[in-house]
Design a protein around this motif. Structure first.
Motif, PDB file in Angstrom:
ATOM      1  N   VAL A 208     -28.352 -87.105 -15.735  1.00  0.00           N
ATOM      2  CA  VAL A 208     -27.971 -86.066 -14.538  1.00  0.00           C
ATOM      3  C   VAL A 208     -26.874 -85.077 -15.022  1.00  0.00           C
ATOM      4  O   VAL A 208     -26.826 -83.969 -14.713  1.00  0.00           O
ATOM      5  CB  VAL A 208     -27.648 -86.908 -13.182  1.00  0.00           C
TER       6      VAL A 208
ATOM      7  N   VAL B 130     -36.119 -94.872 -14.972  1.00  0.00           N
ATOM      8  CA  VAL B 130     -35.106 -94.576 -16.179  1.00  0.00           C
ATOM      9  C   VAL B 130     -34.071 -95.704 -15.540  1.00  0.00           C
ATOM     10  O   VAL B 130     -34.042 -95.614 -14.209  1.00  0.00           O
ATOM     11  CB  VAL B 130     -34.482 -93.341 -16.298  1.00  0.00           C
ATOM     12  N   PRO B 131     -33.471 -96.681 -16.123  1.00  0.00           N
ATOM     13  CA  PRO B 131     -32.336 -97.519 -15.706  1.00  0.00           C
ATOM     14  C   PRO B 131     -31.235 -96.563 -15.290  1.00  0.00           C
ATOM     15  O   PRO B 131     -30.856 -95.573 -15.530  1.00  0.00           O
ATOM     16  CB  PRO B 131     -32.008 -98.176 -17.206  1.00  0.00           C
ATOM     17  N   THR B 132     -30.510 -97.204 -14.242  1.00  0.00           N
ATOM     18  CA  THR B 132     -29.628 -96.593 -13.348  1.00  0.00           C
ATOM     19  C   THR B 132     -28.517 -95.730 -14.053  1.00  0.00           C
ATOM     20  O   THR B 132     -28.234 -94.679 -14.012  1.00  0.00           O
ATOM     21  CB  THR B 132     -28.937 -97.444 -12.474  1.00  0.00           C
TER      22      THR B 132
ATOM     23  N   VAL C  39     -31.331 -84.207  -8.959  1.00  0.00           N
ATOM     24  CA  VAL C  39     -31.481 -83.861 -10.243  1.00  0.00           C
ATOM     25  C   VAL C  39     -31.930 -85.463 -10.654  1.00  0.00           C
ATOM     26  O   VAL C  39     -32.753 -85.698 -11.716  1.00  0.00           O
ATOM     27  CB  VAL C  39     -30.729 -83.508 -11.014  1.00  0.00           C
ATOM     28  N   GLY C  40     -31.631 -86.514  -9.963  1.00  0.00           N
ATOM     29  CA  GLY C  40     -31.885 -87.813 -10.343  1.00  0.00           C
ATOM     30  C   GLY C  40     -33.251 -88.421  -9.953  1.00  0.00           C
ATOM     31  O   GLY C  40     -33.828 -89.351 -10.270  1.00  0.00           O
ATOM     32  N   PHE C  41     -34.074 -87.493  -9.136  1.00  0.00           N
ATOM     33  CA  PHE C  41     -34.964 -87.703  -8.379  1.00  0.00           C
ATOM     34  C   PHE C  41     -36.335 -88.213  -9.460  1.00  0.00           C
ATOM     35  O   PHE C  41     -36.927 -89.055  -9.532  1.00  0.00           O
ATOM     36  CB  PHE C  41     -35.583 -86.568  -7.514  1.00  0.00           C
TER      37      PHE C  41
ATOM     38  N   ILE D 142     -29.702 -92.912 -15.756  1.00  0.00           N
ATOM     39  CA  ILE D 142     -29.901 -91.781 -14.746  1.00  0.00           C
ATOM     40  C   ILE D 142     -28.797 -90.832 -14.728  1.00  0.00           C
ATOM     41  O   ILE D 142     -28.522 -89.738 -14.904  1.00  0.00           O
ATOM     42  CB  ILE D 142     -30.327 -92.258 -13.606  1.00  0.00           C
ATOM     43  N   TRP D 143     -27.635 -91.599 -14.599  1.00  0.00           N
ATOM     44  CA  TRP D 143     -26.420 -90.871 -14.320  1.00  0.00           C
ATOM     45  C   TRP D 143     -26.073 -89.901 -15.441  1.00  0.00           C
ATOM     46  O   TRP D 143     -25.541 -88.859 -15.185  1.00  0.00           O
ATOM     47  CB  TRP D 143     -25.092 -91.913 -13.966  1.00  0.00           C
TER      48      TRP D 143
ATOM     49  N   GLU E  75     -35.733 -91.344 -11.590  1.00  0.00           N
ATOM     50  CA  GLU E  75     -36.125 -92.257 -10.691  1.00  0.00           C
ATOM     51  C   GLU E  75     -37.491 -92.653 -10.660  1.00  0.00           C
ATOM     52  O   GLU E  75     -37.864 -93.791 -10.994  1.00  0.00           O
ATOM     53  CB  GLU E  75     -35.449 -92.128  -9.350  1.00  0.00           C
TER      54      GLU E  75
END
Lengths: 268, 286, 282
Positions: free
Chosen positions: C128, C119-121, C110-112, C124-125, C115
């Motif tokens: 997701v 998008v900043p880390t 889902v984070g692919f 992303i979380w 990424e």
């Protein structure tokens, strides 16, 4: 049969070793392997054994499970030991027809055997404790500097992680196609080498067709999700060294130091 | 002449952590010339069951008799069984591998060790039966459309002249017309060549129209076995195991509950229509 | 202008023989004009080979029109600098659930997308988590996709698109390879996203039961749009649908047949309660 190969498989338990940064484990494994070739004395192997034993204990992967991985390479192991025992010139202690065993041969055979076992156990320990994703992530970061030399580091690691995702799918597919062709009377077992090779055509052609179709689909799906190589990508799970990792590096340094001191100065 | 399954059990990966009972105590008799629908959701054991019928999987316990002979007997020839019980897997077009349509269809009969002429004849006949025209015989199977590929793959099994034809989800992924074409062709084969047909499906609507007997699988057991009418009477139980009866079954049952005097046994649109019309005439609506 | 517009869209496949000479030209999409408004739920119906999937691939700039124009979010898909913005605006879910999941863990897949678009880390979380919750797969976030059912895999694929925050999702036969339960799961998820998150949905399918909740149904045949209207309008034309190699839900067919035989019931019945009500009234 494929299921019996334990080398390279992840063993899912939670341990200090499992939680280490993959870069530490990759570097550690590399250093360990190199260290095995730096000395030629039993005391050195003793140090290497203690270190390996400690890591195994910490990893909480059962020893039996690790040793089972050796089964897959047992032939290689026998050959290496055999060659060393019989083909090393030196003081002969046993002879029959053209075969002779020398003192030096026994020594180097034993060394090679131990080295090989340590090497295999050491590197399989890395794969037991690191998920494939982490492994590729770690590789990508470690090889990062090579990007400047125009090496496709990101692409290679992406390829590896996709391969890992599709291996189980393709294995299942192989099984399915084999069954479907068997239902049409195909025989994959009997016959000589040539007949056997020929009987693989009905299996391999559909498998390749399917792999290409999947590759095509996957490429389209990746592009549809804006994939355009490593440039400008962010990371959901960026690698970051923690205290634990620095300690692990310290331990590795300690091992090297001990190895050096003991083999050089204490018991030569 | 029949296939009899006597207390058949099958376990995956016995003795490991992944052990799973895929079939539990299956007792069945499949008689000559029957047209059977085998229904169940994914993982119910229906695919495992059909692989036992031609010996691709071996029961962990229990016995299977083909025409009275125990197929697990030491001197029983499994290869013969495979040519008597033809199995068409799901997405069978994925097994095509030859350079031409004709050569691919010939693969099965030539494995049976038949003379070349007979192999040719059978291949031509099978392709005709599935409606593949002679203009396509020399094309590469990979050039065909999805529906055509599937029919060629089915012909590949038909050319072995099986006495029993088993098809696992033969209509998966086809559009309504393609689905009807394939099912009609199978029904025709059943009628004209008198072969036994087992149709594996998860669509009740498709199956109800064609089969005379339904076997419903759930968690490795055969939970219902009987005519579609009889089985669909249990539509509430079917729902509980993740299956649904055809829409018309619900329609008729709800009508009956609302006091409309219709029989709830209709399993197809035609039957339901006739039943409602009869009621309407009786009530003087038309 | 809507979120998706096509004007006289034509797409031709050129067939070549082994030497590379042109053997013939297949017109897969033939002068299609459609306009999809923001927040709509559109279903595109058609038999295999009717051109519906080819049309879908234009909405994500996977294919470029041979003639005519496609605008997505006001951007012309033929202009290369719009490419990544278009793919972010109109996400795409494909047919085969296995062949569109890239990562070995659900949450990483889902984070692919996020990424890829930088998008900043931390965000992303967050994305997701939101997307997995929206499709009801949050509890499976740490699973391997290989252990999921077909319906679950498709929901993960949808979450992967949602995480890119598109305005529109194009689903190209997302249920064709699923069993009835998986199909229901996916359709329920799509409807929820449409109603709760106000995502525009363009659903390509040939299953009639899946389109009865759509705002508008477009029927394609031979690369052309041949019918268009609400599900009720479209389904009342049973004969025409049959001509286009499609069928209608059993109740609709039953009602149609009874009406033909003289029962006074209305056109385009879509559901069992509607039908029962209509008969009980008599």
């Amino acid at each position: 049969m494929i299921r019996d190969i334990t080398i390279g498989q992840y063993y899912p338990v939670d341990s200090v070793i499992h939680r280490l940064d993959p870069r530490v484990k990759l570097m550690g494994t590399l250093i360990y392997i190199i260290s095995l070739f730096l000395f030629k004395s039993f005391t050195g192997y003793l140090v290497a054994l203690v270190f390996l034993g400690a890591v195994i204990k910490l990893s909480r992967v059962p020893l039996g499970y690790i040793l089972r991985g050796l089964k897959a390479v047992i032939v290689l192991l026998f050959f290496t030991i055999g060659f060393n025992i019989f083909l090393t010139p030196g003081q002969v202690i046993w002879q029959a027809w053209v075969f002779k065993i020398t003192r030096e041969g026994l020594r180097s055979g034993a060394f090679m055997g131990i080295r090989l076992i340590f090497l295999i156990v050491g590197s399989s320990l890395m794969t037991f404790t690191t998920t494939p994703n982490h492994l590729t992530d770690g590789l990508e970061r470690l090889l990062g500097p090579f990007k400047r030399l125009h090496m496709p580091v990101h692409e290679v690691s992406m390829m590896m992680s996709i391969a890992l995702r599709f291996i189980p799918i393709l294995l299942e597919e192989t099984d399915k196609i084999m069954k479907a062709q068997s239902a049409r009377g195909a025989d994959f077992e009997s016959g000589g080498l040539i007949k056997k090779a020929k009987s693989l055509v009905p299996l391999l052609v559909p498998l390749f067709v399917s792999a290409f179709r999947r590759a095509n689909d996957l490429a389209m799906a990746m592009e549809a999700r804006c994939y355009r190589g490593g440039e400008g990508r962010t990371k959901m799970k960026p690698l970051k060294y923690g205290r634990r990792d620095y300690i692990a590096y310290g331990m590795i340094a300690l091992y090297l130091g001990a190895l050096f001191l003991i083999t050089r100065y204490l018991w030569k | 002449m029949s296939i009899i399954l006597d207390k058949v059990n099958y376990e995956y990966s016995k003795g490991t952590a992944y052990e799973k009972k895929a079939l539990r105590n299956i007792n069945l008799e499949i008689r000559d010339g029957e047209f059977i629908g085998l229904i169940g959701h994914t993982g119910s054991g229906k695919s495992t069951l059909i692989q036992h019928l031609n010996g691709l999987l071996r029961a962990t316990s229990g016995a299977i008799y083909y025409n009275g002979q125990d197929i697990y007997d030491e001197d029983y020839k499994m290869k013969d069984l495979r040519s008597k019980v033809g199995l068409v897997f799901q997405y069978p077009e994925h097994q095509l591998f030859e350079t031409t349509v004709l050569r691919d269809v010939k693969f099965g009969p030539s494995n049976q060790g038949l003379p070349a002429l007979e192999v040719d004849l059978r291949a031509y006949e099978a392709l005709k039966q599935v409606g593949i025209g002679e203009d396509m015989l020399d094309l590469s199977p990979f050039e065909l459309s999805g529906g055509q590929k599937r029919r060629v793959a089915i012909a590949g099994v038909l050319a072995m002249k099986p006495e029993v034809l088993i098809l696992d989800e033969p209509t998966a992924g086809l559009d309504p017309k393609g689905r009807d074409e394939i099912l009609d062709q199978i029904a025709k084969l059943h009628q004209e060549n008198k072969i036994t047909v087992i149709l594996v499906s998860h669509s009740m609507e498709d199956v109800a129209k064609y089969v005379s007997r339904l076997i419903v699988m759930n968690r490795g057991e055969a939970v219902f076995d009987g005519s579609p009418k009889k089985v669909f009477r249990h539509y509430k139980e079917l729902e509980r195991i993740g299956l649904a009866a055809p829409q018309v079954t619900y329609v008729m049952n709800e009508l009956a509950e609302r006091g409309v005097m219709v029989s709830t046994d209709a399993t197809t649109v035609e039957e339901a229509g006739a039943e409602i019309l009869q009621w309407a005439k009786k009530c003087g609506i038309i | 202008m809507g979120i998706v517009d096509t004007r006289k869209l034509v797409f031709e496949y050129i067939r070549r023989d082994e030497e590379g000479n042109v053997e013939g030209i297949n017109r897969a999409v033939d002068e299609v004009d459609i306009c999809v408004e923001k927040g709509e739920f559109i279903a595109v119906l058609g038999h295999n080979g009717s051109g519906k999937s080819t049309l879908a691939k234009h909405l994500n700039a996977i294919l470029m029109p041979t003639e005519g124009t496609v605008w997505v979010g006001g951007m012309d898909t033929a202009e290369e600098e719009n490419l990544w913005n278009i793919r972010q605006t109109a996400g795409m879910v494909f047919q085969n659930p296995d062949n569109q999941i890239i990562a070995n863990v659900v949450e990483e897949d889902v984070g692919f997308g996020p990424e890829n678009i930088g998008v900043p880390t931390e965000e992303i979380w967050q994305r997701v988590e939101e997307s997995l919750k929206a499709v009801g797969m949050y509890e499976y976030r740490a699973h391997s996709p290989n252990r999921l059912s077909g319906g679950q895999k498709q929901r993960v694929a949808i979450a992967g698109i949602m995480a890119m925050k598109p305005e529109c999702i194009v689903l190209d036969e997302p249920t064709a390879m699923l069993d009835p339960n998986g199909r229901k799961e996916v359709i329920r998820t799509i409807r929820q996203l449409n109603q709760q998150e106000n995502v525009t949905i363009i659903l390509i399918t040939h299953y009639m039961e899946e389109v009865i909740h759509a705002d508008r149904v477009i029927v394609m045949d031979g690369g052309r749009v041949v019918m268009q209207g609400t599900p009720r309008e479209v389904f009342s034309q049973v004969e025409l649908l049959k001509k286009y190699r499609l069928d209608v839900p059993q109740v609709t067919l039953l009602a149609y047949e009874l009406k033909k035989k003289g029962l006074p019931i209305r056109d385009g019945i879509l559901s069992i309660p509607e039908f029962v009500e209509e008969i009980a009234k008599l």
